[in-house]
Structure formats: structure tokens, C-alpha cells
Motif scaffolding. Sequence first.
Motif, mmCIF file in Angstrom:
data_model
loop_
_atom_site.group_PDB
_atom_site.id
_atom_site.type_symbol
_atom_site.label_atom_id
_atom_site.label_comp_id
_atom_site.label_asym_id
_atom_site.label_seq_id
_atom_site.Cartn_x
_atom_site.Cartn_y
_atom_site.Cartn_z
ATOM 1 N N PHE A 1 2.084 0.759 -11.848
ATOM 2 C CA PHE A 1 1.278 1.797 -12.489
ATOM 3 C C PHE A 1 0.713 2.638 -11.354
ATOM 4 N N ALA A 2 1.088 3.912 -11.278
ATOM 5 C CA ALA A 2 0.691 4.791 -10.188
ATOM 6 C C ALA A 2 -0.138 5.943 -10.746
ATOM 7 N N ILE A 3 -1.295 6.200 -10.139
ATOM 8 C CA ILE A 3 -2.251 7.172 -10.660
ATOM 9 C C ILE A 3 -2.575 8.215 -9.601
ATOM 10 N N CYS A 4 -2.474 9.485 -9.949
ATOM 11 C CA CYS A 4 -2.849 10.628 -9.111
ATOM 12 C C CYS A 4 -2.153 10.569 -7.742
ATOM 13 N N ARG A 5 -2.875 10.287 -6.654
ATOM 14 C CA ARG A 5 -2.190 10.151 -5.365
ATOM 15 C C ARG A 5 -1.068 9.126 -5.465
ATOM 16 N N GLY A 6 -1.297 8.085 -6.253
ATOM 17 C CA GLY A 6 -0.264 7.067 -6.421
ATOM 18 C C GLY A 6 1.015 7.635 -6.991
ATOM 19 N N MET A 7 0.911 8.543 -7.981
ATOM 20 C CA MET A 7 2.108 9.170 -8.526
ATOM 21 C C MET A 7 2.776 10.042 -7.475
ATOM 22 N N ARG B 1 -2.474 4.425 5.060
ATOM 23 C CA ARG B 1 -2.101 4.213 3.653
ATOM 24 C C ARG B 1 -0.666 4.664 3.414
ATOM 25 N N ASP B 2 -0.291 5.843 3.929
ATOM 26 C CA ASP B 2 1.090 6.307 3.779
ATOM 27 C C ASP B 2 2.078 5.255 4.270
ATOM 28 N N ALA B 3 1.770 4.669 5.436
ATOM 29 C CA ALA B 3 2.695 3.731 6.073
ATOM 30 C C ALA B 3 2.790 2.409 5.316
ATOM 31 N N THR B 4 1.845 2.164 4.436
ATOM 32 C CA THR B 4 1.835 0.922 3.665
ATOM 33 C C THR B 4 2.344 1.134 2.254
ATOM 34 N N THR B 5 1.799 2.128 1.562
ATOM 35 C CA THR B 5 2.046 2.266 0.131
ATOM 36 C C THR B 5 3.448 2.791 -0.178
ATOM 37 N N LEU B 6 3.970 3.704 0.643
ATOM 38 C CA LEU B 6 5.309 4.221 0.354
ATOM 39 C C LEU B 6 6.369 3.126 0.410
ATOM 40 N N PRO B 7 6.427 2.322 1.483
ATOM 41 C CA PRO B 7 7.407 1.220 1.462
ATOM 42 C C PRO B 7 7.081 0.158 0.413
ATOM 43 N N ALA C 1 -1.072 1.673 -7.793
ATOM 44 C CA ALA C 1 -1.248 2.656 -6.720
ATOM 45 C C ALA C 1 -2.332 3.637 -7.158
ATOM 46 N N THR C 2 -3.448 3.627 -6.464
ATOM 47 C CA THR C 2 -4.643 4.350 -6.905
ATOM 48 C C THR C 2 -4.640 5.807 -6.468
ATOM 49 N N GLY C 3 -5.519 6.574 -7.090
ATOM 50 C CA GLY C 3 -5.806 7.917 -6.619
ATOM 51 C C GLY C 3 -6.693 7.876 -5.382
ATOM 52 N N SER C 4 -6.860 9.044 -4.775
ATOM 53 C CA SER C 4 -7.661 9.119 -3.549
ATOM 54 C C SER C 4 -7.982 10.568 -3.237
ATOM 55 N N ARG C 5 -9.027 10.771 -2.461
ATOM 56 C CA ARG C 5 -9.319 12.119 -1.980
ATOM 57 C C ARG C 5 -8.278 12.575 -0.953
ATOM 58 N N SER C 6 -7.666 11.640 -0.255
ATOM 59 C CA SER C 6 -6.677 11.998 0.761
ATOM 60 C C SER C 6 -5.352 12.378 0.108
ATOM 61 N N ASN C 7 -4.538 13.115 0.864
ATOM 62 C CA ASN C 7 -3.209 13.528 0.411
ATOM 63 C C ASN C 7 -2.121 12.866 1.251
ATOM 64 N N VAL C 8 -0.955 12.707 0.664
ATOM 65 C CA VAL C 8 0.206 12.256 1.433
ATOM 66 C C VAL C 8 0.510 13.304 2.497
ATOM 67 N N ASN C 9 0.770 12.865 3.713
ATOM 68 C CA ASN C 9 1.054 13.804 4.798
ATOM 69 C C ASN C 9 2.343 14.578 4.493
ATOM 70 N N PRO C 10 2.267 15.927 4.469
ATOM 71 C CA PRO C 10 3.448 16.729 4.132
ATOM 72 C C PRO C 10 4.636 16.510 5.070
ATOM 73 N N GLN C 11 4.390 16.036 6.277
ATOM 74 C CA GLN C 11 5.504 15.780 7.192
ATOM 75 C C GLN C 11 6.465 14.735 6.633
ATOM 76 N N LEU C 12 5.982 13.929 5.684
ATOM 77 C CA LEU C 12 6.817 12.892 5.087
ATOM 78 C C LEU C 12 7.780 13.446 4.042
ATOM 79 N N VAL D 1 5.202 3.346 -14.808
ATOM 80 C CA VAL D 1 4.544 4.507 -15.403
ATOM 81 C C VAL D 1 3.635 5.119 -14.350
ATOM 82 N N ALA D 2 3.667 6.439 -14.224
ATOM 83 C CA ALA D 2 2.818 7.137 -13.254
ATOM 84 C C ALA D 2 2.179 8.332 -13.933
ATOM 85 N N THR D 3 0.872 8.504 -13.739
ATOM 86 C CA THR D 3 0.135 9.616 -14.344
ATOM 87 C C THR D 3 -0.576 10.421 -13.267
#
Length: 253
Positions: free
Chosen positions: A109-115, A90-96, A63-74, A215-217
Amino acid sequence: MTKPLILVTADVKPVDGYNWHAAPSTYLQAVVRGSDALPVILPSLGADIDIDGALDQVDGVLATGSRSNVNPQLYGGEATEANGPYDPERDATTLPLLRRALERGVPVFAICRGMQELNVALGGTLLTEIQDMEGRADHRAPTSEHQDTRFKIAHPIEIEPDSPLAEILGEEPVDVNSLHRQALGTLGDRLTVVARAEDGTIEAVSVKDGPGYVVATQWHPEYWVASDGPSQKLFRAFGDAAREYRGRRLGLA
């Protein structure tokens, strides 16, 4: 195919009238060079993706990092223009995807946004604009046109003894880079903190009593995987976990 197959999450980017599903090359190269594995980008098509069908074919999820953020409504917050940009596909795909990968014991392995996605996927919350919080350092990247400057090693982290991260990096402090303005708030179910920055910001988490490698960083080990020892160790450990999982999946172990 003898090398493990790693599913890599994708951002959705509007370019030339199309929506492109893409991942930065640094992550893909880190999988190839650091994990000795083959990366495959999973398009962020939400409910149109057969997640179990995809996980049937792979040996790990990055799960990669990104400039975007997870929507706080979630996670019970409010979406604002200042907190964006957002990537709802991305939220609708990566979270499930992350929830199901953990349930099945697929290495993650989850990084930045991924964590941050991992935390939200398990019921946790995020803190936004932490540089404005009393007692917190500014964890944002330096302003520069040069990526080496933006991704420079910035501060040390303290690693929890006897943790999954300590098994990979040892228990001594490690210096990492820093490119984020959000951080984990309330921890998601089953997550445990395995590293913090000096200001208390959570820098790494793992899963308690999980069936697989997780592992998530918050930092970005993918950028320096060719030259930084801790970054190399993290991607090597992920590759080893994926190879072990592949052996079990194919009945070779």
C-alpha cells in the motif's frame, strides 16, 4: 503473533545532532486501527539493509507520504532547491524495497510520496510543481496550522471500472483530500491507472498481472481512517491482503 506485521518506510530527520528514522503517527495508527495489524518501521539505511531478510519476516509494506520528494536524478531529471527537500537515504532504501516486494508478491500500500516512489522504482517519471501547469488544478494543501484543515476532503476522483480500486471502493466517484505538488508522469512498467482527478491528475495506480496485492493512492487515506468510509475500506482491504499473505507465508492457508 497472530496479527500481520507491516513494514513501514521511514524518513531521515536531523534532530539534536542525530539522524532519526521516523514515520508519522497517523500511518502507524491507521495500520493498527484500520488494518488490525502491527506496524514496524524500517530504517532507511540503504545498502546496509537486508531487504529480503526483512521481507521474510513481514506480511505487507506501507510506503508513506512525506514532505520530501524523490530525487529527480533517479528518473532523468535535475535536482533543484525549489523541488526539494530530498531524502537520499530513503530513496536508497524504499525504491529497492518496493521493487523486491512486488517481485515476491508481498502486499503493498503506497501513499503520496510512496506512490511516486513506486512509479520511479518501476522506471516511471514524475511531474513537478503541477499547480503551474496549464489545465491543472492546485493540489497543494491549504496553508494552515491545523492539520484537519490541511487534510480536509478537497475534490472528487473518478475510479476506473473493473479495477482493483473499484473492487474496494466501488465505481462511483469518491471525494479525497489533496496535499501534493508533484504527480506521476510517464507510468512505470506494469503500472496501470485506476483513478484520476477531474483535471487528469493520476490519483491511484495498481500493478497489472502482479503476483500480489498492490494499491497506491496520491491522496492520504491514513488521516481520516477513523471516520471516512473510503479510507477505512482501503486500510481494511490492505489488512485483509496481509492476513491472507501471512497465512500462505506460514503455511496456514
